[in-house]
Scaffold this motif. Structure first.
Motif, PDB file in Angstrom:
ATOM      1  N   ILE A   1     -17.780   3.776 -12.504  1.00  0.00           N
ATOM      2  CA  ILE A   1     -17.116   4.897 -12.237  1.00  0.00           C
ATOM      3  C   ILE A   1     -17.543   6.244 -12.548  1.00  0.00           C
ATOM      4  CG2 ILE A   1     -14.674   5.553 -11.666  1.00  0.00           C
ATOM      5  CD1 ILE A   1     -13.638   2.706 -12.173  1.00  0.00           C
ATOM      6  N   PHE A   2     -17.708   6.977 -11.585  1.00  0.00           N
ATOM      7  CA  PHE A   2     -18.369   8.131 -11.899  1.00  0.00           C
ATOM      8  C   PHE A   2     -18.167   9.062 -10.761  1.00  0.00           C
ATOM      9  CE2 PHE A   2     -22.087  10.760 -11.161  1.00  0.00           C
ATOM     10  CZ  PHE A   2     -22.174  11.728 -12.136  1.00  0.00           C
TER      11      PHE A   2
ATOM     12  N   GLU B   1     -20.505  19.423  -1.965  1.00  0.00           N
ATOM     13  CA  GLU B   1     -20.940  18.122  -2.242  1.00  0.00           C
ATOM     14  C   GLU B   1     -20.028  17.507  -2.845  1.00  0.00           C
ATOM     15  OE1 GLU B   1     -25.658  18.193  -1.287  1.00  0.00           O
ATOM     16  OE2 GLU B   1     -25.185  18.999  -3.378  1.00  0.00           O
ATOM     17  N   LEU B   2     -20.064  16.332  -2.879  1.00  0.00           N
ATOM     18  CA  LEU B   2     -19.333  15.059  -3.745  1.00  0.00           C
ATOM     19  C   LEU B   2     -20.304  13.821  -3.830  1.00  0.00           C
ATOM     20  CD1 LEU B   2     -16.826  13.928  -5.196  1.00  0.00           C
ATOM     21  CD2 LEU B   2     -16.115  13.098  -2.822  1.00  0.00           C
ATOM     22  N   PHE B   3     -20.540  13.693  -5.091  1.00  0.00           N
ATOM     23  CA  PHE B   3     -21.352  12.169  -5.458  1.00  0.00           C
ATOM     24  C   PHE B   3     -20.331  11.668  -6.238  1.00  0.00           C
ATOM     25  CE2 PHE B   3     -23.995   9.557  -7.920  1.00  0.00           C
ATOM     26  CZ  PHE B   3     -24.657   8.982  -7.044  1.00  0.00           C
ATOM     27  N   SER B   4     -20.342  10.359  -5.816  1.00  0.00           N
ATOM     28  CA  SER B   4     -19.296   9.187  -6.526  1.00  0.00           C
ATOM     29  C   SER B   4     -20.056   7.782  -6.587  1.00  0.00           C
ATOM     30  CB  SER B   4     -18.129   9.257  -6.031  1.00  0.00           C
ATOM     31  OG  SER B   4     -17.296   8.268  -6.491  1.00  0.00           O
ATOM     32  N   VAL B   5     -19.825   7.027  -7.597  1.00  0.00           N
ATOM     33  CA  VAL B   5     -20.005   5.718  -7.648  1.00  0.00           C
ATOM     34  C   VAL B   5     -18.799   5.095  -7.486  1.00  0.00           C
ATOM     35  CG1 VAL B   5     -21.025   3.772  -8.975  1.00  0.00           C
ATOM     36  CG2 VAL B   5     -22.146   6.076  -8.892  1.00  0.00           C
ATOM     37  N   ALA B   6     -18.709   4.207  -6.481  1.00  0.00           N
ATOM     38  CA  ALA B   6     -17.510   3.590  -6.046  1.00  0.00           C
ATOM     39  C   ALA B   6     -17.385   1.956  -6.198  1.00  0.00           C
ATOM     40  CB  ALA B   6     -17.025   3.971  -4.694  1.00  0.00           C
TER      41      ALA B   6
ATOM     42  N   TYR C   1     -13.170  10.821  -7.384  1.00  0.00           N
ATOM     43  CA  TYR C   1     -13.764  11.933  -6.808  1.00  0.00           C
ATOM     44  C   TYR C   1     -13.149  13.266  -7.690  1.00  0.00           C
ATOM     45  CZ  TYR C   1      -9.047  12.659  -4.887  1.00  0.00           C
ATOM     46  OH  TYR C   1      -7.781  12.810  -4.654  1.00  0.00           O
ATOM     47  N   VAL C   2     -14.036  14.384  -7.379  1.00  0.00           N
ATOM     48  CA  VAL C   2     -13.878  15.616  -8.069  1.00  0.00           C
ATOM     49  C   VAL C   2     -13.467  16.613  -6.865  1.00  0.00           C
ATOM     50  CG1 VAL C   2     -14.732  17.319  -9.596  1.00  0.00           C
ATOM     51  CG2 VAL C   2     -15.142  15.056 -10.070  1.00  0.00           C
ATOM     52  N   VAL C   3     -12.095  17.205  -7.014  1.00  0.00           N
ATOM     53  CA  VAL C   3     -11.969  18.512  -6.196  1.00  0.00           C
ATOM     54  C   VAL C   3     -11.140  19.591  -7.084  1.00  0.00           C
ATOM     55  CG1 VAL C   3      -9.826  19.015  -4.644  1.00  0.00           C
ATOM     56  CG2 VAL C   3     -11.219  17.185  -4.070  1.00  0.00           C
TER      57      VAL C   3
END
Lengths: 300, 528
Positions: free
Chosen positions: A6-7, B474-479, B506-508
């Motif tokens: 989770i990142f 941009e958003l990068f995530s590992v889901a 996510y980061v907002v």
């Protein structure tokens, strides 16, 4: 184990658009800069029957006039609420120019410093220099919209661009910090070449109290005299319960005589008590039953 | 030219003086219907038989149709084509022979060609309609065990050929791999099915009892029957008895293969060195013959190449490596053999390799298209509007139902954001790309199939505001998440509806958050 995967990282923000909303919140709007009298003092059935108190009827008409005038001045401001800014800066916004009445295009310019928003509507007439017809200052409170401020409408300048024989200045002071508080000063307003007049309106509304006071001129005596009476009216009410209207009338058919007229009314605006100092009207009801027992006409 | 190539056939009586063209349709399919365990050697056996028929049986490559891992439609189309070719040969006055070989799954009613089938009635009708003067069918539909595996998922009654209804007056022979309700078997040891192994061995010379360098159908059948029965007598699935149905109006024998043909060489196994010898083709990595030498010499016709002749002794192997040239006769006497260890058995290693290859997963490629939405409607409305996406997925499926997948999806399109305090929607252009890996289980192969498992997705999203003067974000995530699918899988094609559910960190505005998102996708795939 799966938590290791989770990142997230990124630069996503709605900050620029949230700030647009802050700028828009600093502008006057219909909900806070108009008089809400009549909405919660009568019901539709009572209006149809025509048995509301006379002073309630008068105040409803006056409130509609005030609202119409204020809303007219805020046309461009309302328009930009539906449009994204044309230009964004860290502490500035610009909307327009947009085409307006009389072929005059207009822009709305806003700036911010220390939570104080200053704004102006700059007209761009087809002939002559640009000029400001509407401008204001807003001081943020706990929230941006929960602040106070004022704005001024230069009706004479706008009328000159449109080739109209009209003049006047409207100043609105407002305070949104605890409910709605308005003071509207109309100075030297002349419409369609009529004699300039000065009007004053004060309006306060909270969840538990309404207070609307105005001074105007009226042919209240309906005697056909050229001299109109000066009428000062104060309406106070408790939403959903009832209210009281007190009027002082001088001039016109009354000469130097001060005629004081009071009416109390129920939740639907129906008359429950009436008395006047010259016994010109039929005394009705018991003043002790009024929501407000004592007459007051002293705010302006 | 076709006539010249095919002229080498010899039919000893009624066909003896005619120009004869031979045709072959060779079908092998490791896959079966639902419930059938996939076979390891069916397609390899078919290739082996194709080699025997073309190298020794006088079937030219032009007259050969080979179908490996193909479906009913392919077989029907091929039989129609071969019917036309046969008709052309007969117009030229030639007589015709058609060989049909099948190795794969079957039950009492039909051949199983992957997830499609051809009924026995349809097959016999196709053979009859071929128009060939003589029709010879070898049907090896078997089952498998541990060292020997049963071909076909269920024991089935003996194939119910009715010669009187099926054959015309010219002649037809059908040889089947097993009789009664027996299961037929593959063997890891020989790297193929017993039946085809001994059929190929016999046709290569092992069955040439009279030593005339020609193997007739009768010789071949006697040989394959004896060897198959003997070698399967001790297997767990039980003894396998090949059967034959013979309805030829001719009085003589049908010669299937001729040894010593111009393109082949001959292994000479002298009677002075008796034993049971297996011949392994080192070039093609398969057993091509097994011969029992007693007092008489035996000859085996083989195409030029390198061969390993093996005798399996109780404690070790006896091995001879032979280089065979065209038209050459190589005598493999005792002086050519050397001792070898079972651990060094090249043939076994090659067979193991074949098994490993057969166990490799099958790849299905899917084109995916669908939409993505987020579980928090407020966040979706304000930050990440639902978008369309499309891409490609590769799914590797094993025989035991496990699968792994990788996928790439991308999408781009306009959207709007609903921001508190704004009376208008904010226009935004969204670009997204995801890369996912998954692993899970699927139901047995059938026309309706479902599966599901874990799915991990790398998620990239870009927001562009071309009209607002705001920089791209941009958003990068590992889901991590789950994926499941349900679909129709007719033949090699796969149509799936796939649902994926993920947790998206996510980061907002610089703050970490999390929510779910789902993707509903339609997939159109092809399984290789």
């Amino acid at each position: 184990m799966i938590l290791l995967f989770i990142f997230a990282c990124g630069t996503v923000t709605n900050g620029p658009f949230d700030d647009d909303a802050n700028f828009l919140a600093a502008l006057p709007d219909e909900a806070r800069q108009t008089v809400g009298f009549g909405d919660d003092t009568t019901d539709a059935a009572a209006r149809g029957l025509g048995d509301r108190a006379d002073l309630v009827e008068l105040s409803v008409v006056i409130a509609a006039q005030v609202n119409g005038f204020v809303l007219g001045t805020l046309g461009l401001v309302d328009r930009v609420r539906e449009l994204p800014p044309t230009e964004r800066g860290d502490n500035t916004r610009r909307w327009g120019p947009y085409e307006g009445d009389c072929g005059v295009s207009a822009s709305l310019l806003m700036s911010r410093e220390f939570g104080v928003y200053q704004w102006s509507v700059l007209g761009h007439p087809t002939e002559g220099d640009d000029g400001t017809v509407l401008y204001g200052t807003h001081f943020s409170g706990e929230t941006v919209v929960g602040g106070d401020g004022s704005f001024v409408w230069d009706h004479g300048r706008w009328a000159s661009w449109c080739g109209l024989d009209e003049s006047g200045v409207v100043t609105v002071d407002y305070d949104n910090r605890d409910g709605v508080d308005l003071l509207v000063l109309v100075e030297h307003l002349s419409l369609d070449g009529a004699e300039p007049t000065d009007w004053t309106y004060a309006y306060t509304r909270t969840d538990t109290l309404g207070d609307f006071q105005y001074r105007t001129v009226s042919d209240l005596a309906e005697d056909g005299s050229d001299e109109l009476a000066t009428v000062t009216v104060r309406d106070r009410w408790i939403p959903g319960t009832g209210g009281r209207s007190d009027a002082q009338v001088t001039g016109g058919g009354f000469g130097d005589t001060l005629w004081q007229w009071s009416q109390c009314w129920g939740a639907t605006g129906r008359l429950t008590f009436q008395t006047d100092s010259l016994a010109l009207t039929e005394t009705v009801g018991n003043e002790a039953d009024c929501v407000f027992e004592a007459a007051e006409v002293d705010r302006l | 030219m076709i006539g010249a190539l095919a002229l080498t056939l010899s039919l000893s009586t009624t066909l003896a003086h005619a120009d004869v063209q031979r045709f072959a349709v060779v079908v092998g399919n490791n896959e079966g219907a639902v419930g059938d365990d996939a076979l390891y050697f069916a397609e390899q056996d078919a290739r082996k038989m194709q080699g025997v028929l073309t190298e020794l049986g006088g079937v030219s490559l032009l007259n050969t149709r080979s179908l490996y891992g193909k479906s009913r439609t392919d077989v029907l189309r091929t039989m129609t084509e071969i019917q036309g070719s046969i008709a052309g040969a007969k117009q030229n006055g030639d007589q015709t022979v058609l060989y049909f070989f099948y190795s794969g799954h079957a039950d009492e009613t039909a051949l199983h060609l992957g997830r499609t089938s051809i009924t026995w009635a349809e097959l016999t009708a196709l053979l009859d309609k071929s128009g060939a003067d003589v029709r010879v069918a070898f049907v090896d539909a078997c089952q498998s065990g541990s060292m020997t595996r049963r071909k076909g998922g269920t024991r089935a009654p003996t194939f119910a050929f009715d010669l009187q209804e099926r054959l015309d007056a010219r002649g037809s022979v059908i040889v089947t791999s097993s009789g009664g309700d027996e299961a037929s078997q593959e063997s890891d040891e020989i790297g193929g099915s017993y039946f085809t192994h001994f059929l190929a061995s016999g046709l290569s010379g092992g069955a040439d009892d009279d030593g005339d360098s020609r193997v007739t159908l009768s010789e071949a059948y006697r040989y394959v029957y004896h060897e198959t029965v003997y070698r399967t007598s001790a297997t767990r699935s039980g003894t396998q008895h090949p059967t034959q149905d013979w309805d030829l109006s001719a009085n003589g024998e049908v010669v299937v293969t001729e040894l010593g043909r111009s393109g082949t060489g001959t292994l000479h196994l002298p009677g002075t060195n008796p034993g049971t010898f297996a011949v392994f083709d080192l070039d093609r990595r398969m057993f091509v013959s097994q011969v029992e030498v007693k007092a008489a010499d035996r000859r085996i016709a083989l195409r030029p190449g390198r061969y390993l002749v093996q005798e399996r002794l109780p404690t070790h192997l006896s091995v001879a490596e032979i280089q065979l040239a065209a038209r050459a006769v190589v005598t493999v006497d005792s002086s050519r053999f050397r001792d070898g260890e079972y651990e060094d058995d090249v043939a076994k290693g090659s067979i193991d390799k074949s098994i490993r290859e057969a166990k490799r997963p099958k790849l299905a490629l899917h084109l995916l298209a669908g939409g993505r939405s987020f579980s928090d409607p407020t966040i979706q409305a304000a930050y990440f509007p639902a978008t369309g996406t499309a891409g490609l997925e590769g799914r590797f499926g094993w025989r035991d139902g496990k699968y792994v997948s990788i996928d790439f999806l991308a999408g781009s399109g306009p959207g709007t954001l609903a921001v508190d305090g704004l009376g208008y929607p904010v226009d935004v252009d969204l670009d997204s790309a995801t890369f996912g890996v998954g692993a899970g289980w699927r139901t047995p192969e059938f026309i309706v199939q479902a599966g599901g498992g874990l799915h991990l997705q790398g998620f990239w999203l870009r927001r562009r505001f071309p009209d607002a003067g705001v920089e791209d974000q941009e958003l990068f995530s590992v889901a991590p998440g789950l994926a499941g699918w349900l679909g129709l899988h007719p033949g090699q094609f796969e149509i799936d509806v796939q649902l994926r559910v993920h947790y998206l960190p996510y980061v907002v505005d610089g703050r970490d958050n999390g929510m779910g998102f789902s993707e509903l996708l339609l997939g159109l795939g092809y399984r290789f």
